[in-house]
Design a protein around this motif. Structure first.
Motif, PDB file in Angstrom:
ATOM      1  N   TYR A  10     -19.726 -62.961 -12.565  1.00  0.00           N
ATOM      2  CA  TYR A  10     -19.643 -63.938 -11.774  1.00  0.00           C
ATOM      3  C   TYR A  10     -20.906 -64.292 -10.936  1.00  0.00           C
ATOM      4  CZ  TYR A  10     -18.821 -60.346  -7.979  1.00  0.00           C
ATOM      5  OH  TYR A  10     -19.253 -58.993  -7.228  1.00  0.00           O
ATOM      6  N   VAL A  11     -20.885 -65.489 -10.468  1.00  0.00           N
ATOM      7  CA  VAL A  11     -22.377 -65.906  -9.696  1.00  0.00           C
ATOM      8  C   VAL A  11     -22.152 -66.090  -8.370  1.00  0.00           C
ATOM      9  CG1 VAL A  11     -24.096 -67.640  -9.820  1.00  0.00           C
ATOM     10  CG2 VAL A  11     -22.905 -66.881 -12.093  1.00  0.00           C
ATOM     11  N   THR A  12     -22.855 -65.647  -7.336  1.00  0.00           N
ATOM     12  CA  THR A  12     -22.961 -66.002  -5.963  1.00  0.00           C
ATOM     13  C   THR A  12     -24.182 -66.749  -5.580  1.00  0.00           C
ATOM     14  OG1 THR A  12     -23.811 -63.795  -5.513  1.00  0.00           O
ATOM     15  CG2 THR A  12     -21.538 -63.812  -5.731  1.00  0.00           C
TER      16      THR A  12
ATOM     17  N   ALA B 108     -32.050 -68.159  -5.982  1.00  0.00           N
ATOM     18  CA  ALA B 108     -30.940 -68.223  -5.038  1.00  0.00           C
ATOM     19  C   ALA B 108     -29.665 -67.616  -5.714  1.00  0.00           C
ATOM     20  CB  ALA B 108     -30.653 -69.432  -4.192  1.00  0.00           C
ATOM     21  N   LEU B 109     -29.592 -67.728  -6.811  1.00  0.00           N
ATOM     22  CA  LEU B 109     -28.342 -67.448  -7.643  1.00  0.00           C
ATOM     23  C   LEU B 109     -28.418 -65.884  -8.202  1.00  0.00           C
ATOM     24  CD1 LEU B 109     -28.034 -70.629  -9.908  1.00  0.00           C
ATOM     25  CD2 LEU B 109     -26.888 -70.010  -7.587  1.00  0.00           C
ATOM     26  N   ARG B 110     -27.277 -65.353  -8.062  1.00  0.00           N
ATOM     27  CA  ARG B 110     -27.282 -64.010  -8.439  1.00  0.00           C
ATOM     28  C   ARG B 110     -26.064 -63.720  -9.349  1.00  0.00           C
ATOM     29  NH1 ARG B 110     -25.413 -58.628  -5.054  1.00  0.00           N
ATOM     30  NH2 ARG B 110     -24.463 -60.174  -3.865  1.00  0.00           N
TER      31      ARG B 110
ATOM     32  N   TRP C  37     -31.325 -64.983 -11.014  1.00  0.00           N
ATOM     33  CA  TRP C  37     -31.626 -66.226 -12.078  1.00  0.00           C
ATOM     34  C   TRP C  37     -32.835 -66.952 -12.019  1.00  0.00           C
ATOM     35  CZ3 TRP C  37     -29.103 -66.836 -16.595  1.00  0.00           C
ATOM     36  CH2 TRP C  37     -29.107 -68.132 -17.119  1.00  0.00           C
ATOM     37  N   ASN C  38     -33.995 -66.703 -12.942  1.00  0.00           N
ATOM     38  CA  ASN C  38     -35.085 -66.947 -12.985  1.00  0.00           C
ATOM     39  C   ASN C  38     -35.406 -68.513 -12.470  1.00  0.00           C
ATOM     40  OD1 ASN C  38     -36.169 -64.248 -13.445  1.00  0.00           O
ATOM     41  ND2 ASN C  38     -36.253 -64.847 -15.732  1.00  0.00           N
TER      42      ASN C  38
END
Length: 263
Positions: A126-128, A254-256, A249-250
């Motif tokens: 998942y992405v946070t 801010a996205l993990r 995320w390169n």
């Protein structure tokens, strides 16, 4: 027009709270000082921290009071040594002293390429975002964590883990350790956005929805993200163990991306 919020004053307050919490946790003998006469409060005195760091007492007091002081990199390093800060806490102290005006928080958008990537994964993923909002997840993650059952306003890792009875049952006896861990990790992000309404609203929900949260939050513990093992007690699948790791995320730091690999 894009709004901006001034976080300088609030960040100074968080800086003062952080310094005070670390000072109160230290015992004199841990830094080579004698216990001396009876102390009214736990931990080191302000003048002891100032002496250990080689800075003026009045100047250090201004820092703890959240007043307008801009410490140099050398002073920050000296305070980190005096307070026996961990590497993660030292980095957090540096970040707090660099805080200034920033744009108001806006929830991040997950690019389609990342959505397709996690959808193709067999393992839960998942992405946070910066506020730990749940932005995307795959079927494998939903099968374990039931993200699809969350209302839109509840799609946040902290809300999900700390306020849902189902999450307490899923983590079983390890729930409190897991909850304290993510609170300490989130604290590092929160302190840089402390005056933003979106972060303030999240804290209010956590205080209302989790009886233990306020006590954990008051300790001002800071932890970095790290890989580890999670064990779930799933109502249908039984006990499940996963090794978890997270990645920035390169294209948008801010996205993990969080991935669980079965153990």
């Amino acid at each position: 027009m894009t709004m901006t919020v001034t976080v300088i004053e609030k960040s100074r307050s968080e800086l003062g709270d952080f310094l005070r919490s670390r000072r109160e946790k230290l015992r004199p003998r841990e830094v080579g000082l004698a216990e001396g006469r009876r102390r009214r409060t736990a931990g080191l005195r302000r003048e002891e921290v100032a002496e250990l760091a080689g800075i003026g007492v009045d100047w250090y007091i201004r820092l703890e009071q959240g007043r307008s002081v801009n410490p140099s990199a050398m002073t920050i390093d000296a305070l980190a040594r005096a307070l026996r800060l961990s590497k993660v806490e030292h980095l957090h102290l540096k970040a707090l002293t660099r805080s200034g005006e920033r744009r108001a928080f806006q929830q991040e958008t997950v690019p389609d390429s990342l959505k397709r990537m996690i959808a193709a994964m067999k393992q839960p993923a998942y992405v946070t975002g910066r506020r730990w909002d749940l932005l995307a997840w795959n079927k494998a993650a939903n099968d374990i964590l039931a993200f699809d059952q969350l209302a839109d306003e509840d799609r946040n890792i902290l809300i999900s883990v700390l306020t849902r009875p189902a999450a307490r049952r899923l983590f079983g006896a390890s729930w409190a350790d897991e909850a304290k861990r993510i609170v300490a990790q989130f604290r590092a992000a929160h302190d840089l956005w402390a005056d933003d309404p979106a972060f303030h609203d999240l804290l209010q929900r956590l205080r209302k929805g989790c009886p233990e949260f306020s006590l954990w939050w008051k300790t001002h513990d800071i932890r970095g993200t790290a890989a580890g093992i999670k064990r779930f007690h799933h109502p249908k699948k039984g006990v499940l163990s996963f090794e978890h790791a997270s990645f920035q995320w390169n294209d948008d730091p801010a996205l993990r991306l969080v991935i669980y690999t079965p153990v």
